[in-house]
Scaffold this motif. Structure first.
Motif, PDB file in Angstrom:
ATOM      1  N   LYS A 105       0.826  -1.210   0.000  1.00 37.00           N
ATOM      2  CA  LYS A 105       0.000   0.000   0.000  1.00 37.00           C
ATOM      3  C   LYS A 105       0.860   1.260   0.000  1.00 37.00           C
ATOM      4  CE  LYS A 105      -4.003  -2.113   2.158  1.00 37.00           C
ATOM      5  NZ  LYS A 105      -4.742  -2.272   3.387  1.00 37.00           N
ATOM      6  N   VAL A 106       1.568   1.508   1.083  1.00 34.32           N
ATOM      7  CA  VAL A 106       2.276   2.784   1.244  1.00 34.32           C
ATOM      8  C   VAL A 106       3.420   2.941   0.237  1.00 34.32           C
ATOM      9  CG1 VAL A 106       3.560   4.259   2.841  1.00 34.32           C
ATOM     10  CG2 VAL A 106       1.615   2.920   3.680  1.00 34.32           C
ATOM     11  N   VAL A 107       4.299   1.956   0.150  1.00 35.65           N
ATOM     12  CA  VAL A 107       5.441   2.073  -0.767  1.00 35.65           C
ATOM     13  C   VAL A 107       4.955   2.122  -2.214  1.00 35.65           C
ATOM     14  CG1 VAL A 107       7.587   1.017  -1.583  1.00 35.65           C
ATOM     15  CG2 VAL A 107       7.019   0.970   0.864  1.00 35.65           C
ATOM     16  N   ARG A 108       4.008   1.290  -2.556  1.00 39.22           N
ATOM     17  CA  ARG A 108       3.457   1.280  -3.915  1.00 39.22           C
ATOM     18  C   ARG A 108       2.895   2.654  -4.274  1.00 39.22           C
ATOM     19  NH1 ARG A 108      -1.379   0.944  -5.864  1.00 39.22           N
ATOM     20  NH2 ARG A 108      -2.349   0.333  -3.903  1.00 39.22           N
ATOM     21  N   ARG A 109       2.159   3.255  -3.341  1.00 49.97           N
ATOM     22  CA  ARG A 109       1.581   4.591  -3.571  1.00 49.97           C
ATOM     23  C   ARG A 109       2.679   5.652  -3.709  1.00 49.97           C
ATOM     24  NH1 ARG A 109       0.825   8.154   0.150  1.00 49.97           N
ATOM     25  NH2 ARG A 109       0.645   6.664   1.845  1.00 49.97           N
ATOM     26  N   LEU A 110       3.694   5.597  -2.855  1.00 52.26           N
ATOM     27  CA  LEU A 110       4.782   6.580  -2.918  1.00 52.26           C
ATOM     28  C   LEU A 110       5.581   6.474  -4.224  1.00 52.26           C
ATOM     29  CD1 LEU A 110       6.012   6.409   0.765  1.00 52.26           C
ATOM     30  CD2 LEU A 110       4.976   8.386  -0.358  1.00 52.26           C
ATOM     31  N   LEU A 111       5.756   5.251  -4.701  1.00 53.79           N
ATOM     32  CA  LEU A 111       6.476   5.060  -5.966  1.00 53.79           C
ATOM     33  C   LEU A 111       5.567   5.322  -7.169  1.00 53.79           C
ATOM     34  CD1 LEU A 111       8.658   1.882  -5.285  1.00 53.79           C
ATOM     35  CD2 LEU A 111       9.357   4.292  -5.255  1.00 53.79           C
ATOM     36  N   ASP A 112       4.268   5.399  -6.923  1.00 51.63           N
ATOM     37  CA  ASP A 112       3.274   5.613  -7.970  1.00 51.63           C
ATOM     38  C   ASP A 112       3.376   4.529  -9.045  1.00 51.63           C
ATOM     39  OD1 ASP A 112       1.141   6.817  -9.305  1.00 51.63           O
ATOM     40  OD2 ASP A 112       2.443   8.199 -10.416  1.00 51.63           O
ATOM     41  N   VAL A 113       3.296   3.276  -8.564  1.00 47.47           N
ATOM     42  CA  VAL A 113       3.349   2.117  -9.453  1.00 47.47           C
ATOM     43  C   VAL A 113       2.167   1.205  -9.147  1.00 47.47           C
ATOM     44  CG1 VAL A 113       5.860   2.188  -9.753  1.00 47.47           C
ATOM     45  CG2 VAL A 113       4.890   0.842  -7.870  1.00 47.47           C
ATOM     46  N   ARG A 114       1.829   0.370 -10.126  1.00 47.38           N
ATOM     47  CA  ARG A 114       0.735  -0.583  -9.927  1.00 47.38           C
ATOM     48  C   ARG A 114       1.112  -1.680  -8.957  1.00 47.38           C
ATOM     49  NH1 ARG A 114      -3.158  -0.323 -14.333  1.00 47.38           N
ATOM     50  NH2 ARG A 114      -3.727  -2.444 -14.786  1.00 47.38           N
ATOM     51  N   LYS A 115       2.365  -2.139  -9.061  1.00 46.56           N
ATOM     52  CA  LYS A 115       2.830  -3.239  -8.225  1.00 46.56           C
ATOM     53  C   LYS A 115       4.251  -2.951  -7.767  1.00 46.56           C
ATOM     54  CE  LYS A 115       3.571  -8.206  -8.257  1.00 46.56           C
ATOM     55  NZ  LYS A 115       3.669  -9.398  -9.075  1.00 46.56           N
ATOM     56  N   TYR A 144      17.814   5.450  -6.266  1.00 41.27           N
ATOM     57  CA  TYR A 144      16.910   4.966  -5.223  1.00 41.27           C
ATOM     58  C   TYR A 144      16.396   6.128  -4.379  1.00 41.27           C
ATOM     59  CZ  TYR A 144      18.520   0.155  -5.872  1.00 41.27           C
ATOM     60  OH  TYR A 144      18.805  -1.071  -6.390  1.00 41.27           O
ATOM     61  N   ARG A 145      15.100   6.145  -4.156  1.00 42.12           N
ATOM     62  CA  ARG A 145      14.556   7.027  -3.121  1.00 42.12           C
ATOM     63  C   ARG A 145      14.841   6.348  -1.789  1.00 42.12           C
ATOM     64  NH1 ARG A 145       8.404   8.374  -4.645  1.00 42.12           N
ATOM     65  NH2 ARG A 145       8.540   9.555  -2.708  1.00 42.12           N
ATOM     66  N   VAL A 146      15.100   7.112  -0.759  1.00 38.93           N
ATOM     67  CA  VAL A 146      15.336   6.543   0.568  1.00 38.93           C
ATOM     68  C   VAL A 146      14.152   6.934   1.450  1.00 38.93           C
ATOM     69  CG1 VAL A 146      16.861   6.419   2.568  1.00 38.93           C
ATOM     70  CG2 VAL A 146      17.838   6.641   0.271  1.00 38.93           C
ATOM     71  N   LEU A 147      13.338   5.931   1.775  1.00 36.96           N
ATOM     72  CA  LEU A 147      12.135   6.125   2.573  1.00 36.96           C
ATOM     73  C   LEU A 147      12.371   5.538   3.964  1.00 36.96           C
ATOM     74  CD1 LEU A 147       9.600   4.839  -0.126  1.00 36.96           C
ATOM     75  CD2 LEU A 147      10.363   7.205   0.252  1.00 36.96           C
ATOM     76  N   ILE A 148      12.184   6.359   4.986  1.00 35.66           N
ATOM     77  CA  ILE A 148      12.420   5.919   6.359  1.00 35.66           C
ATOM     78  C   ILE A 148      11.142   6.088   7.165  1.00 35.66           C
ATOM     79  CG2 ILE A 148      13.687   6.459   8.483  1.00 35.66           C
ATOM     80  CD1 ILE A 148      16.125   7.001   6.852  1.00 35.66           C
ATOM     81  N   ASP A 149      10.741   5.028   7.832  1.00 35.47           N
ATOM     82  CA  ASP A 149       9.567   5.095   8.685  1.00 35.47           C
ATOM     83  C   ASP A 149       9.830   6.060   9.840  1.00 35.47           C
ATOM     84  OD1 ASP A 149       6.893   3.936   9.478  1.00 35.47           O
ATOM     85  OD2 ASP A 149       8.055   3.443  11.269  1.00 35.47           O
ATOM     86  N   SER A 150       8.823   6.807  10.226  1.00 42.28           N
ATOM     87  CA  SER A 150       8.984   7.791  11.303  1.00 42.28           C
ATOM     88  C   SER A 150       9.416   7.142  12.611  1.00 42.28           C
ATOM     89  CB  SER A 150       7.692   8.578  11.502  1.00 42.28           C
ATOM     90  OG  SER A 150       6.629   7.707  11.847  1.00 42.28           O
ATOM     91  N   ARG A 151       9.123   5.862  12.800  1.00 42.44           N
ATOM     92  CA  ARG A 151       9.555   5.172  14.026  1.00 42.44           C
ATOM     93  C   ARG A 151      11.069   4.976  14.064  1.00 42.44           C
ATOM     94  NH1 ARG A 151       4.618   0.900  14.048  1.00 42.44           N
ATOM     95  NH2 ARG A 151       4.536   1.571  11.899  1.00 42.44           N
ATOM     96  N   VAL A 152      11.713   4.972  12.910  1.00 48.67           N
ATOM     97  CA  VAL A 152      13.182   4.925  12.883  1.00 48.67           C
ATOM     98  C   VAL A 152      13.718   6.251  13.409  1.00 48.67           C
ATOM     99  CG1 VAL A 152      15.218   4.785  11.390  1.00 48.67           C
ATOM    100  CG2 VAL A 152      13.274   3.246  11.003  1.00 48.67           C
ATOM    101  N   ARG A 153      13.150   7.348  12.943  1.00 41.48           N
ATOM    102  CA  ARG A 153      13.561   8.681  13.391  1.00 41.48           C
ATOM    103  C   ARG A 153      13.313   8.865  14.888  1.00 41.48           C
ATOM    104  NH1 ARG A 153       9.620  12.861  11.340  1.00 41.48           N
ATOM    105  NH2 ARG A 153       8.440  11.835  12.983  1.00 41.48           N
ATOM    106  N   ASP A 154      12.161   8.419  15.346  1.00 45.12           N
ATOM    107  CA  ASP A 154      11.723   8.714  16.707  1.00 45.12           C
ATOM    108  C   ASP A 154      12.105   7.666  17.741  1.00 45.12           C
ATOM    109  OD1 ASP A 154      10.499  10.880  15.474  1.00 45.12           O
ATOM    110  OD2 ASP A 154       8.540   9.896  15.366  1.00 45.12           O
ATOM    111  N   VAL A 182      16.780  11.726   2.302  1.00 46.27           N
ATOM    112  CA  VAL A 182      15.837  10.877   3.031  1.00 46.27           C
ATOM    113  C   VAL A 182      14.452  11.496   3.053  1.00 46.27           C
ATOM    114  CG1 VAL A 182      15.214  10.152   5.385  1.00 46.27           C
ATOM    115  CG2 VAL A 182      17.469   9.639   4.482  1.00 46.27           C
ATOM    116  N   GLU A 183      13.446  10.640   2.894  1.00 50.42           N
ATOM    117  CA  GLU A 183      12.048  11.043   3.057  1.00 50.42           C
ATOM    118  C   GLU A 183      11.499  10.263   4.256  1.00 50.42           C
ATOM    119  OE1 GLU A 183       9.797  10.717  -0.730  1.00 50.42           O
ATOM    120  OE2 GLU A 183      11.780  10.313  -1.606  1.00 50.42           O
TER     121      GLU A 183
END
Length: 191
Positions: A105-115, A144-154, A182-183
């Motif tokens: 769901k989340v990564v697919r949406r962020l990459l704007d891809v079907r799969k 590569y985009r670098v996507l980090i979950d907010s729980r890693v930051r916090d 990083v995003e």
């Protein structure tokens, strides 16, 4: 005071060293990325630590057990890919080891891809120049985009790969979230 005494994590048998002073323990791309980042982030010199390990202990569960680490400290970096209109879209996704990346769901949406799928091991190691089991967000190619979950930051300290299986890199999660490119994404990981 030694690096071990100032660490915000509990561990037994790991010899933590300043990562910038020990590039031989890092993948070349990781060492180069840390050097470049240190030019804009003075805190990195004292906060980025590396420890040499037996490559057989590189996997999260094995490392956690062998050194008495708290699982919450470990972070996993998985490489994800997808396509849109013939264009390949890549991401390094970093989540705490107690969670898993929401790829469907989340990564697919962020990459704007079907799969979105996990990148094959051979492709991941070839495209990053890193060893499987040591892949890290530090030094990923610019494709590569670098996507980090907010729980890693916090969540305090973040133990990640070093680009090679024979060591681990430790950084404050807050600092890792400030790495160039990083995003930070809320809800990137599922519990």
């Amino acid at each position: 005071m030694s690096a071990e005494n100032s660490l915000p994590i509990r561990s037994t048998g790991l010899d933590w060293l300043p990562a910038l002073e020990h590039p031989e323990l890092l993948a070349p791309a990781t060492a180069a990325a840390l050097r470049a980042w240190a030019g804009t982030e003075p805190e990195l010199a004292s906060s980025a630590l590396v420890a040499e390990i037996d490559p057989e202990l590189a996997d999260t569960a094995t490392l956690t057990e062998a050194f008495g680490l708290e699982l919450e400290v470990s972070c996993n970096c998985v490489l994800v890919e997808g396509r849109r209109a013939g264009e390949e879209r890549l991401a390094g996704v970093v989540v705490r080891a107690t969670t898993r990346a929401d790829v469907n769901k989340v990564v697919r949406r962020l990459l704007d891809v079907r799969k979105a799928t996990f990148q094959a091991v051979e492709e991941a190691t070839a495209s990053t120049g890193m060893e499987y089991g040591g892949i890290t967000p530090v030094g990923l190619p610019e494709t590569y985009r670098v996507l980090i979950d907010s729980r890693v930051r916090d969540g305090g300290p973040a133990l990640v790969g070093s680009g090679v299986r024979r060591s681990k890199l430790l950084l404050p999660g807050e600092l890792l979230a400030r790495m160039p490119g990083v995003e930070v994404v809320e809800g990137l990981a599922l519990a």
